[in-house]
Design a protein around this motif. Structure first.
Motif, PDB file in Angstrom:
ATOM      1  N   VAL A  66      13.066  -1.695   0.362  1.00 36.47           N
ATOM      2  CA  VAL A  66      12.158  -2.107   1.123  1.00 36.47           C
ATOM      3  C   VAL A  66      10.551  -2.983   0.485  1.00 36.47           C
ATOM      4  CG1 VAL A  66       9.966  -1.004   3.141  1.00 36.47           C
ATOM      5  CG2 VAL A  66      12.273  -0.166   3.247  1.00 36.47           C
ATOM      6  N   LEU A  67      10.291  -1.644  -0.912  1.00 32.58           N
ATOM      7  CA  LEU A  67       9.534  -2.439  -1.608  1.00 32.58           C
ATOM      8  C   LEU A  67       9.989  -3.972  -2.346  1.00 32.58           C
ATOM      9  CD1 LEU A  67       8.002   0.304  -3.394  1.00 32.58           C
ATOM     10  CD2 LEU A  67       7.024  -0.445  -1.363  1.00 32.58           C
ATOM     11  N   TYR A  79       4.415  -6.076  -0.429  1.00 40.87           N
ATOM     12  CA  TYR A  79       2.834  -4.757  -0.357  1.00 40.87           C
ATOM     13  C   TYR A  79       2.598  -5.032  -1.628  1.00 40.87           C
ATOM     14  CZ  TYR A  79       5.503  -3.343   4.125  1.00 40.87           C
ATOM     15  OH  TYR A  79       6.844  -3.296   4.813  1.00 40.87           O
ATOM     16  N   GLU A  94      -0.177  -0.058  -0.542  1.00 42.86           N
ATOM     17  CA  GLU A  94       1.165  -0.126   0.553  1.00 42.86           C
ATOM     18  C   GLU A  94       1.817   0.574  -0.296  1.00 42.86           C
ATOM     19  OE1 GLU A  94      -2.293  -2.521   2.776  1.00 42.86           O
ATOM     20  OE2 GLU A  94      -0.661  -2.934   1.350  1.00 42.86           O
ATOM     21  N   ARG A  95       2.186   0.225  -1.401  1.00 46.02           N
ATOM     22  CA  ARG A  95       3.299   0.495  -2.721  1.00 46.02           C
ATOM     23  C   ARG A  95       2.749   1.754  -3.244  1.00 46.02           C
ATOM     24  NH1 ARG A  95       6.814  -3.641  -3.786  1.00 46.02           N
ATOM     25  NH2 ARG A  95       7.226  -2.447  -6.152  1.00 46.02           N
ATOM     26  N   VAL A 155       4.131   4.420  -0.199  1.00 44.43           N
ATOM     27  CA  VAL A 155       4.894   4.545   0.322  1.00 44.43           C
ATOM     28  C   VAL A 155       5.955   5.180  -1.359  1.00 44.43           C
ATOM     29  CG1 VAL A 155       7.286   3.415   0.355  1.00 44.43           C
ATOM     30  CG2 VAL A 155       5.484   2.404   1.093  1.00 44.43           C
ATOM     31  N   LEU A 158       7.136   6.635   6.905  1.00 48.43           N
ATOM     32  CA  LEU A 158       6.511   5.220   6.675  1.00 48.43           C
ATOM     33  C   LEU A 158       6.148   3.600   7.191  1.00 48.43           C
ATOM     34  CD1 LEU A 158       8.305   4.110   3.757  1.00 48.43           C
ATOM     35  CD2 LEU A 158      10.427   2.831   5.324  1.00 48.43           C
ATOM     36  N   THR A 176       3.051   1.986   5.039  1.00 41.75           N
ATOM     37  CA  THR A 176       3.339   0.179   4.784  1.00 41.75           C
ATOM     38  C   THR A 176       2.323  -0.781   5.858  1.00 41.75           C
ATOM     39  OG1 THR A 176       5.025  -0.175   6.769  1.00 41.75           O
ATOM     40  CG2 THR A 176       5.401  -0.187   4.199  1.00 41.75           C
ATOM     41  N   TYR A 218       1.897  -0.253   9.342  1.00 40.82           N
ATOM     42  CA  TYR A 218       1.958  -0.865  10.598  1.00 40.82           C
ATOM     43  C   TYR A 218       1.316  -0.567  11.751  1.00 40.82           C
ATOM     44  CZ  TYR A 218       5.632  -2.094  14.741  1.00 40.82           C
ATOM     45  OH  TYR A 218       6.229  -2.088  15.332  1.00 40.82           O
ATOM     46  N   TRP A 242      -1.088  -6.153   7.655  1.00 38.88           N
ATOM     47  CA  TRP A 242       0.253  -5.428   7.614  1.00 38.88           C
ATOM     48  C   TRP A 242       0.653  -5.013   9.297  1.00 38.88           C
ATOM     49  CZ3 TRP A 242       4.359  -7.633   4.985  1.00 38.88           C
ATOM     50  CH2 TRP A 242       3.665  -7.787   3.049  1.00 38.88           C
ATOM     51  N   PRO A 259       9.478  -2.758   8.152  1.00 39.29           N
ATOM     52  CA  PRO A 259       9.545  -3.690   7.254  1.00 39.29           C
ATOM     53  C   PRO A 259      11.031  -3.771   6.865  1.00 39.29           C
ATOM     54  CG  PRO A 259       8.768  -1.019   8.323  1.00 39.29           C
ATOM     55  CD  PRO A 259       8.343  -1.885   8.727  1.00 39.29           C
TER      56      PRO A 259
END
Length: 386
Positions: A31-32, A37, A41-42, A45, A98, A102, A104, A110, A115
């Protein structure tokens, strides 16, 4: 019959333990890598990954739109290690968190960005899909019953390599022993008996699994086995590749734009069916709930109650249908799904520990192989309860 133990992820070496400690770390990396991101966000996560493997369950922030709902769903679990929660519950909560990590749901760049979209888009645009759509023309010369069988088998096995629509009278698919329970004849008989009724289909994955699902839906409508099909999808991204409305639209457009005349015609029919109500796409918040279908709310139960048949696709829907428990595999399928509000069929490739409705001799044969037959994706079931 007593209830079987609920599956949890706190047993090292178990399939459920491996999901959190092996599969999720790899998913997070993908995903990363897939989207750019930012640091915030990183970091969020990465914190989720640490919490879900070594920490305790933390509730959603009070400002979350579904904070109150999750507070209720998680009553008695907050502050406990993730592995002590039911596996289905914890896995669902991981994907909900998750999306939070991110961005969402948060206002900003974002918001609303799936994702998992890069994975879905890559699969749908792949050359394998072109080959499968071109192969649809090979089904034209088959008798109706053989064509229907091929389409059902394709929907059952989904994205299993080199299979899909090339299953015909002349091209072999999986071995007969790979189908460990087979109510295919019952399924077709029930659909024929309730001809021109409403059929509900609860989707599983997008991409190369949603594609044969939609083609099977087209067959049900075109053949008159269903007067109306209601396709249920997830209201938000879930479990990596689960289908949303955006995925349905992308898949129908992939069909319509195909160079294969048969695929393009199917795409046009599906588009028209959506225009005129023959195919309705719906969703419900409960499809992202961490609960079995036994606990579905009254409004959804009422919707499904009038269906001639509800077809549930995939492993997650199966777990929610029969209960995510370590049932003896010979437990009757009908006994575990008696709560469901309509006649129900499960089309499922085995990718988790849960299994019911398998003959004792088949279980003994599979167990004697010493393979992880319940989780390796090489076996499947077609099961029906009227």
């Amino acid at each position: 019959m007593p209830a079987a133990p609920v599956i949890r992820s706190d047993v090292p070496g178990s399939f459920a333990w491996g999901v959190f400690h092996e599969r999720h770390p790899e998913l997070i990396r993908q995903v990363l890598d897939a989207l750019p991101y930012g640091p915030g966000e990183r970091a969020a996560v990465e914190r989720l990954l640490v919490e879900s493997t070594t920490g305790v369950l933390e509730p959603l922030a009070e400002g979350a739109h579904d904070h109150a709902q999750w507070q209720e769903w998680g009553r008695g679990l907050w502050g406990r290690p993730w592995g002590e929660a039911p596996f289905l519950w914890a896995e669902s909560y991981f994907y909900r968190r998750l999306l939070d990590a991110t961005g969402y749901f948060r206002p900003g760049a974002w918001q609303g960005i799936d994702p998992f979209a890069p994975f879905k888009n890559t699969e749908l645009a792949g050359a394998a899909v072109d080959d499968e759509l071109a192969a649809l023309s090979t089904l034209d010369g088959l008798p109706d019953s053989r064509r229907a069988e091929a389409l059902l088998t394709s929907a059952l096995w989904g994205n299993r390599a080199d299979l899909s629509f090339r299953i015909t009278a002349d091209v072999g698919g999986p071995a007969a022993s790979d189908l460990v329970a087979d109510d295919t004849a019952v399924l077709w008989a029930e659909l024929a008996r309730a001809r021109r009724g409403r059929v509900c289909v609860v989707a599983d994955n997008a991409g190369r699994e949603l594609l044969p699902d939609l083609i099977l839906i087209d067959h049900l409508l075109a053949s008159g086995l269903a007067a109306e099909v209601v396709l249920y999808v997830k209201p938000q991204p879930y479990f990596v590749s689960d289908a949303t409305m955006a995925d349905v639209l992308a898949t129908v457009e992939r069909l319509r734009a195909s160079s294969s005349g048969e695929a393009a015609a199917i795409g046009r029919r599906l588009w028209q069916a959506m225009n005129h109500g023959g195919l309705a796409v719906r969703t419900h918040a409960f499809f992202c709930a961490p609960l079995p279908f036994h606990d579905m709310p009254t409004d959804l139960r009422t919707e499904l109650a009038g269906a001639a048949m509800t077809i549930l696709k995939g492993d997650l829907n199966y777990r929610r249908l029969v209960g995510d428990r370590l049932w003896p595999p010979t437990t009757p399928f009908g006994w575990t799904v008696g709560h469901f509000p309509s006649p129900v069929a499960a089309l499922r490739t085995l990718k988790s520990d849960v299994i019911v409705g398998v003959d004792a001799a088949v279980v003994a044969r599979l167990d004697s192989t010493g393979t992880a037959w319940r989780t390796d994706g090489r076996h499947a079931v077609v099961q029906v309860s009227r």
